[in-house]
Design an enzyme around this catalytic site. Structure first.
Site, mmCIF file in Angstrom:
data_model
loop_
_atom_site.group_PDB
_atom_site.id
_atom_site.type_symbol
_atom_site.label_atom_id
_atom_site.label_comp_id
_atom_site.label_asym_id
_atom_site.label_seq_id
_atom_site.Cartn_x
_atom_site.Cartn_y
_atom_site.Cartn_z
ATOM 1 N N HIS A 134 -5.358 85.223 -12.244
ATOM 2 C CA HIS A 134 -5.018 83.877 -11.759
ATOM 3 C C HIS A 134 -4.949 82.853 -12.888
ATOM 4 O O HIS A 134 -4.505 81.721 -12.659
ATOM 5 C CB HIS A 134 -6.036 83.406 -10.723
ATOM 6 C CG HIS A 134 -6.003 84.165 -9.443
ATOM 7 N ND1 HIS A 134 -4.855 84.324 -8.690
ATOM 8 C CD2 HIS A 134 -6.986 84.837 -8.766
ATOM 9 C CE1 HIS A 134 -5.129 85.049 -7.616
ATOM 10 N NE2 HIS A 134 -6.402 85.379 -7.640
ATOM 11 N N ASP A 170 -3.780 93.840 -6.851
ATOM 12 C CA ASP A 170 -4.809 93.010 -6.229
ATOM 13 C C ASP A 170 -4.262 92.404 -4.940
ATOM 14 O O ASP A 170 -3.054 92.161 -4.814
ATOM 15 C CB ASP A 170 -5.202 91.896 -7.213
ATOM 16 C CG ASP A 170 -6.430 91.119 -6.792
ATOM 17 O OD1 ASP A 170 -7.503 91.380 -7.347
ATOM 18 O OD2 ASP A 170 -6.310 90.226 -5.922
ATOM 19 N N HIS A 178 -4.572 89.415 -3.888
ATOM 20 C CA HIS A 178 -4.068 88.070 -4.136
ATOM 21 C C HIS A 178 -3.030 88.093 -5.253
ATOM 22 O O HIS A 178 -3.181 88.804 -6.248
ATOM 23 C CB HIS A 178 -5.214 87.126 -4.505
ATOM 24 C CG HIS A 178 -6.292 87.075 -3.473
ATOM 25 N ND1 HIS A 178 -7.425 87.874 -3.532
ATOM 26 C CD2 HIS A 178 -6.411 86.331 -2.354
ATOM 27 C CE1 HIS A 178 -8.195 87.618 -2.482
ATOM 28 N NE2 HIS A 178 -7.602 86.686 -1.756
ATOM 29 N N ASP A 210 -9.523 94.612 -3.631
ATOM 30 C CA ASP A 210 -9.775 93.749 -2.472
ATOM 31 C C ASP A 210 -8.743 93.967 -1.375
ATOM 32 O O ASP A 210 -8.719 93.237 -0.379
ATOM 33 C CB ASP A 210 -9.835 92.274 -2.876
ATOM 34 C CG ASP A 210 -8.736 91.859 -3.831
ATOM 35 O OD1 ASP A 210 -7.916 92.709 -4.206
ATOM 36 O OD2 ASP A 210 -8.710 90.676 -4.220
#
Length: 343
Positions: free
Chosen positions: A160, A196, A198, A285
């Site tokens: 991120h 991931d 996200h 995740d």
């Protein structure tokens, strides 16, 4: 497969993050790494090695000097004012506000360099983030020396983080730093596959106008999922990077059938690109019990993922990202790595 790891990760232990309208204990915590290491040992995945120190120069190939200076000094400035709690932003340069260079105040700079309230700065944040980047660089150097694969057990995660923006538990973009180092070392093309849950908004932003790094991401649709403001299917790159960014957003509840179908789309594009190196931003995740995600992968599905990646026949660097179902994070992460090794 050797596991590159630094105990410095534990120096970063945020007390709280702003999520769902309240301050809560951080989901991103040191125990994540300890569970992964324990499973690596239990299943005898490979030797655990300490990282080399490549210095700050490789970090500055991705991140701005001003941003690195801020990360390195923010806690000391905060502590000098007599503060002991985590440093969290409370204001950001929104669209209606003046877009200026970083303000002189600490809180102004904190908001300028952040995009959310999920990346607390603590006494050990810089040391941990710096060491995580060295972990990724060390694992990449091993592959450059001829290894088929390596695992960079990075914490804090990185995908991120953009060139001068932190958020989503991320401060330095470990995968991007390793990718740039590979290019600087002679690789012509690098692919980053982000699995991931996200979207890796920071990685996309860093390479969006470039054609020497192909970025591919499978993730929760940002129409309903963090980071909300990047990760849509129509984001395909700009300038020289047009066509070198592929986002595959998926609906909540996606399980292996639909997720793996999207994976095959990404891998077809990856194979046509023919990279010299594959980096996998490995977030687990996507697991059905993850507390902040909405996919439905089972633990055995991570074995299938590892086997599929191995069939690509590419030098592969795994860089740890997210995964917050702590009890299962070791099993799911090592399932990918062990299946890759055994394929």
């Amino acid at each position: 497969m050797r596991i590159h790891h630094s105990p410095d990760h534990a120096l970063h232990h945020g007390r709280c993050e702003l999520i769902d309208g309240q301050l809560q204990p951080c989901f991103e915590k040191p125990q994540r790494v300890e569970f992964i290491l324990a499973e690596c040992h239990r299943r005898q995945l490979g030797e655990v090695v300490a990282p080399r120190d490549f210095g700050r120069a490789p970090l500055a190939r991705i991140h701005s000097a001003a941003y690195l200076d801020f990360l390195a000094s923010a806690w000391d400035e905060w502590a000098a004012a007599g503060e002991t709690v985590d440093l969290l932003p409370y204001t950001w340069p929104a669209r209606t506000l003046r877009q200026v260079l970083p303000p002189t105040s600490l809180h102004g700079r904190l908001g300028y360099y952040s995009f959310d309230g999920g990346a607390p700065i603590t006494a050990g944040t810089w040391s941990a983030a710096y060491s995580a980047a060295q972990v990724a660089l060390s694992a990449g150097a091993e592959i450059a020396s001829g290894a088929r694969s390596a695992f960079a057990l990075c914490r804090p995660p990185g995908h991120h983080a953009a060139a001068d923006v932190m958020g989503g538990y991320c401060y330095l973009n470990n995968a991007a730093i390793a990718a740039q180092a590979a290019l600087d070392g002679g690789a012509r093309r690098v692919a980053i596959l982000d699995v991931d849950y996200h979207h890796g908004n920071g990685t996309q932003d860093i390479f969006y106008a470039r054609d020497d790094v192909l970025f591919l991401s499978l993730h929760g649709d940002p129409g309903f999922e963090f980071p909300f403001f990047l990760g849509y299917a129509d984001e395909t790159g700009t300038g020289a990077g047009q066509g070198f960014n592929l986002n595959l957003p998926l609906p909540a509840g996606s399980a292996w059938d639909s997720w793996s179908a999207a994976l095959e789309v990404a891998l077809a594009r990856l194979q046509s690109y023919a990279p010299d190196l594959l980096l996998v931003s490995l977030g687990v995740d996507t697991f059905k019990a993850d507390p902040i995600s909405q996919f439905k992968l089972e633990s055995d599905d991570y074995l299938r993922l590892g086997e599929r990646l191995a069939r690509l026949g590419l030098p592969t660097l795994f860089v740890m990202e997210g995964g917050y179902a702590v009890a299962e994070i070791g099993i799911n992460t090592v399932n990918v790595l062990a299946a890759f090794d055994g394929a």
